[in-house]
Design a protein around this motif. Sequence first.
Motif, mmCIF file in Angstrom:
data_model
loop_
_atom_site.group_PDB
_atom_site.id
_atom_site.type_symbol
_atom_site.label_atom_id
_atom_site.label_comp_id
_atom_site.label_asym_id
_atom_site.label_seq_id
_atom_site.Cartn_x
_atom_site.Cartn_y
_atom_site.Cartn_z
ATOM 1 N N TYR A 161 0.813 -1.031 0.084
ATOM 2 C CA TYR A 161 0.099 0.051 0.107
ATOM 3 C C TYR A 161 0.842 1.286 -0.012
ATOM 4 O O TYR A 161 1.730 1.375 0.818
ATOM 5 C CB TYR A 161 -0.985 -0.055 1.324
ATOM 6 C CG TYR A 161 -2.130 -1.111 1.188
ATOM 7 C CD1 TYR A 161 -3.155 -0.945 0.701
ATOM 8 C CD2 TYR A 161 -1.656 -2.257 1.888
ATOM 9 C CE1 TYR A 161 -4.025 -1.598 0.738
ATOM 10 C CE2 TYR A 161 -2.766 -3.364 1.966
ATOM 11 C CZ TYR A 161 -3.979 -3.171 1.369
ATOM 12 O OH TYR A 161 -4.811 -4.205 1.300
ATOM 13 N N ALA A 162 0.319 1.979 -0.793
ATOM 14 C CA ALA A 162 1.238 3.273 -0.857
ATOM 15 C C ALA A 162 0.482 4.242 -0.142
ATOM 16 O O ALA A 162 -0.726 4.179 0.543
ATOM 17 C CB ALA A 162 1.341 4.078 -2.371
ATOM 18 N N GLU A 163 0.877 5.496 0.384
ATOM 19 C CA GLU A 163 0.153 6.484 1.045
ATOM 20 C C GLU A 163 -1.201 6.817 0.609
ATOM 21 O O GLU A 163 -1.176 7.099 -0.756
ATOM 22 C CB GLU A 163 1.082 7.670 1.658
ATOM 23 C CG GLU A 163 0.324 8.731 2.333
ATOM 24 C CD GLU A 163 1.323 10.004 2.668
ATOM 25 O OE1 GLU A 163 0.755 10.855 3.257
ATOM 26 O OE2 GLU A 163 2.283 9.838 2.164
ATOM 27 N N GLY A 164 -2.121 6.522 1.196
ATOM 28 C CA GLY A 164 -3.756 6.922 0.740
ATOM 29 C C GLY A 164 -4.273 5.791 -0.066
ATOM 30 O O GLY A 164 -5.524 5.924 -0.230
ATOM 31 N N ASP A 165 -3.840 4.682 -0.077
ATOM 32 C CA ASP A 165 -4.311 3.663 -0.797
ATOM 33 C C ASP A 165 -5.446 3.060 -0.049
ATOM 34 O O ASP A 165 -4.994 2.775 1.164
ATOM 35 C CB ASP A 165 -3.531 2.379 -1.227
ATOM 36 C CG ASP A 165 -2.564 2.694 -2.139
ATOM 37 O OD1 ASP A 165 -2.664 3.483 -3.030
ATOM 38 O OD2 ASP A 165 -1.322 1.919 -2.448
ATOM 39 N N PRO A 166 -6.797 2.890 -0.461
ATOM 40 C CA PRO A 166 -7.763 2.157 0.395
ATOM 41 C C PRO A 166 -7.249 0.732 0.506
ATOM 42 O O PRO A 166 -6.608 0.115 -0.303
ATOM 43 C CB PRO A 166 -9.130 2.555 -0.305
ATOM 44 C CG PRO A 166 -8.498 2.509 -1.810
ATOM 45 C CD PRO A 166 -7.194 3.394 -1.678
ATOM 46 N N ILE A 167 -7.937 -0.003 1.566
ATOM 47 C CA ILE A 167 -7.674 -1.443 1.533
ATOM 48 C C ILE A 167 -8.040 -2.420 0.624
ATOM 49 O O ILE A 167 -7.267 -3.242 0.404
ATOM 50 C CB ILE A 167 -8.416 -2.002 3.018
ATOM 51 C CG1 ILE A 167 -7.820 -3.285 3.588
ATOM 52 C CG2 ILE A 167 -10.006 -1.946 2.731
ATOM 53 C CD1 ILE A 167 -6.256 -3.254 4.004
ATOM 54 N N ALA A 168 -9.029 -1.738 -0.194
ATOM 55 C CA ALA A 168 -9.349 -2.639 -1.334
ATOM 56 C C ALA A 168 -8.689 -2.551 -2.454
ATOM 57 O O ALA A 168 -8.874 -3.409 -3.437
ATOM 58 C CB ALA A 168 -10.833 -2.322 -1.731
ATOM 59 N N TYR A 169 -7.660 -1.403 -2.534
ATOM 60 C CA TYR A 169 -7.026 -1.485 -3.828
ATOM 61 C C TYR A 169 -5.381 -0.953 -3.456
ATOM 62 O O TYR A 169 -4.876 0.178 -3.477
ATOM 63 C CB TYR A 169 -7.455 0.148 -4.565
ATOM 64 C CG TYR A 169 -8.801 0.131 -5.118
ATOM 65 C CD1 TYR A 169 -9.345 -0.899 -6.065
ATOM 66 C CD2 TYR A 169 -10.031 0.631 -4.368
ATOM 67 C CE1 TYR A 169 -10.623 -1.091 -6.621
ATOM 68 C CE2 TYR A 169 -11.383 0.507 -4.774
ATOM 69 C CZ TYR A 169 -11.844 -0.179 -5.728
ATOM 70 O OH TYR A 169 -12.799 -0.589 -6.049
ATOM 71 N N PRO A 170 -4.858 -1.995 -3.331
ATOM 72 C CA PRO A 170 -3.234 -1.853 -2.912
ATOM 73 C C PRO A 170 -2.405 -1.306 -4.378
ATOM 74 O O PRO A 170 -3.003 -1.593 -5.571
ATOM 75 C CB PRO A 170 -2.743 -3.228 -2.409
ATOM 76 C CG PRO A 170 -3.774 -4.148 -3.014
ATOM 77 C CD PRO A 170 -5.128 -3.530 -3.248
ATOM 78 N N SER A 171 -1.354 -0.649 -4.094
ATOM 79 C CA SER A 171 -0.728 -0.375 -5.157
ATOM 80 C C SER A 171 -0.077 -1.576 -5.804
ATOM 81 O O SER A 171 0.538 -1.513 -6.974
ATOM 82 C CB SER A 171 0.442 0.473 -4.922
ATOM 83 O OG SER A 171 -0.337 1.711 -4.381
ATOM 84 N N GLY A 172 0.137 -2.699 -5.200
ATOM 85 C CA GLY A 172 0.781 -4.000 -5.700
ATOM 86 C C GLY A 172 0.961 -5.034 -4.919
ATOM 87 O O GLY A 172 0.429 -5.005 -3.824
ATOM 88 N N GLU A 173 1.859 -6.051 -4.819
ATOM 89 C CA GLU A 173 2.220 -7.171 -4.120
ATOM 90 C C GLU A 173 3.449 -7.413 -3.958
ATOM 91 O O GLU A 173 3.966 -7.462 -5.199
ATOM 92 C CB GLU A 173 1.180 -8.279 -4.332
ATOM 93 C CG GLU A 173 1.287 -8.769 -5.693
ATOM 94 C CD GLU A 173 0.384 -9.941 -5.972
ATOM 95 O OE1 GLU A 173 -0.738 -10.256 -5.253
ATOM 96 O OE2 GLU A 173 0.593 -10.622 -6.946
ATOM 97 N N ASP A 174 4.018 -8.135 -3.065
ATOM 98 C CA ASP A 174 5.249 -8.764 -2.788
ATOM 99 C C ASP A 174 4.955 -10.322 -2.757
ATOM 100 O O ASP A 174 4.136 -10.718 -2.008
ATOM 101 C CB ASP A 174 6.066 -8.303 -1.856
ATOM 102 C CG ASP A 174 6.810 -7.032 -2.177
ATOM 103 O OD1 ASP A 174 6.748 -6.467 -3.243
ATOM 104 O OD2 ASP A 174 6.734 -6.430 -0.983
ATOM 105 N N VAL A 175 5.409 -11.308 -3.511
ATOM 106 C CA VAL A 175 5.231 -12.563 -3.559
ATOM 107 C C VAL A 175 6.694 -13.028 -3.411
ATOM 108 O O VAL A 175 7.610 -13.125 -4.001
ATOM 109 C CB VAL A 175 4.638 -13.135 -4.988
ATOM 110 C CG1 VAL A 175 4.571 -14.693 -4.791
ATOM 111 C CG2 VAL A 175 3.244 -12.542 -5.564
ATOM 112 N N ILE A 176 6.781 -13.823 -1.858
ATOM 113 C CA ILE A 176 8.112 -14.093 -1.386
ATOM 114 C C ILE A 176 8.044 -15.827 -1.156
ATOM 115 O O ILE A 176 7.022 -16.308 -0.702
ATOM 116 C CB ILE A 176 8.314 -13.505 -0.004
ATOM 117 C CG1 ILE A 176 8.314 -12.017 -0.384
ATOM 118 C CG2 ILE A 176 9.666 -13.842 0.401
ATOM 119 C CD1 ILE A 176 8.512 -11.147 1.139
#
Length: 233
Positions: A179-194
Amino acid sequence: MRGLSGGHGGGGAEPPAPGSGGAAGRTAVAGLAAVGLLGLLATGCSTGGTGPRDEGPAPTDQGVPSSRPTPAASAPSPFRRVDAVALLKGDPKVGDQVKRDLKPCGPDAYPVDTSYGNLTGSGAADVVVNVLTCGDAVGVGTYVYRMQGRRYENVFALEEPAVYSEIDRGDLVVTKQVYAEGDPIAYPSGEDVITYRWTSDRFTEHYAVRNEYSKAVEGGDISGPAPTAPSGD
């Protein structure tokens, strides 16, 4: 001439007319042959050697294997189901906030996903537990339990918003929303897959992938009100 005929008559019966005796003999022989042929046919029918099939009940089949397959015995399942909720509540490594929020979403329906598989090579199935929110199914904690002796031990724990773990061919794959600043919980900016692998006595990071999401949906910018993060009550 009369003397010859009289003397001939005194010696025996008159000779048969030409052709009459031969025809009668052939008729008798033909009759005997027909009787003999009928006897052979009757014999063939009774013996069943080369004639028609014998009369009487047909023999029953013996020793013929059944065409129905024999049901195979089911092998015992290698996975032993665990009470994931009790496991979490009795685990000191699970945070107090997660325990407080771990409540049924309905009658005996806890927001908990459980997976079983081989991650640590202990000889028993490892257990991956994901804790979600009731409203929007956002992951708030993920844990891995390994059988030690006769009890499960917590060998991996990650508690943060929008996290989820899966078993992928012997690896532990953890997905975390970014999540970037201001991202709502339903719309993240991306994801990390580890991807983690069990090494010696712990999970170590093997590789990571970052996926960034587009902010445009069907050509339009995402704006306006969006679902908010859970209150945690």
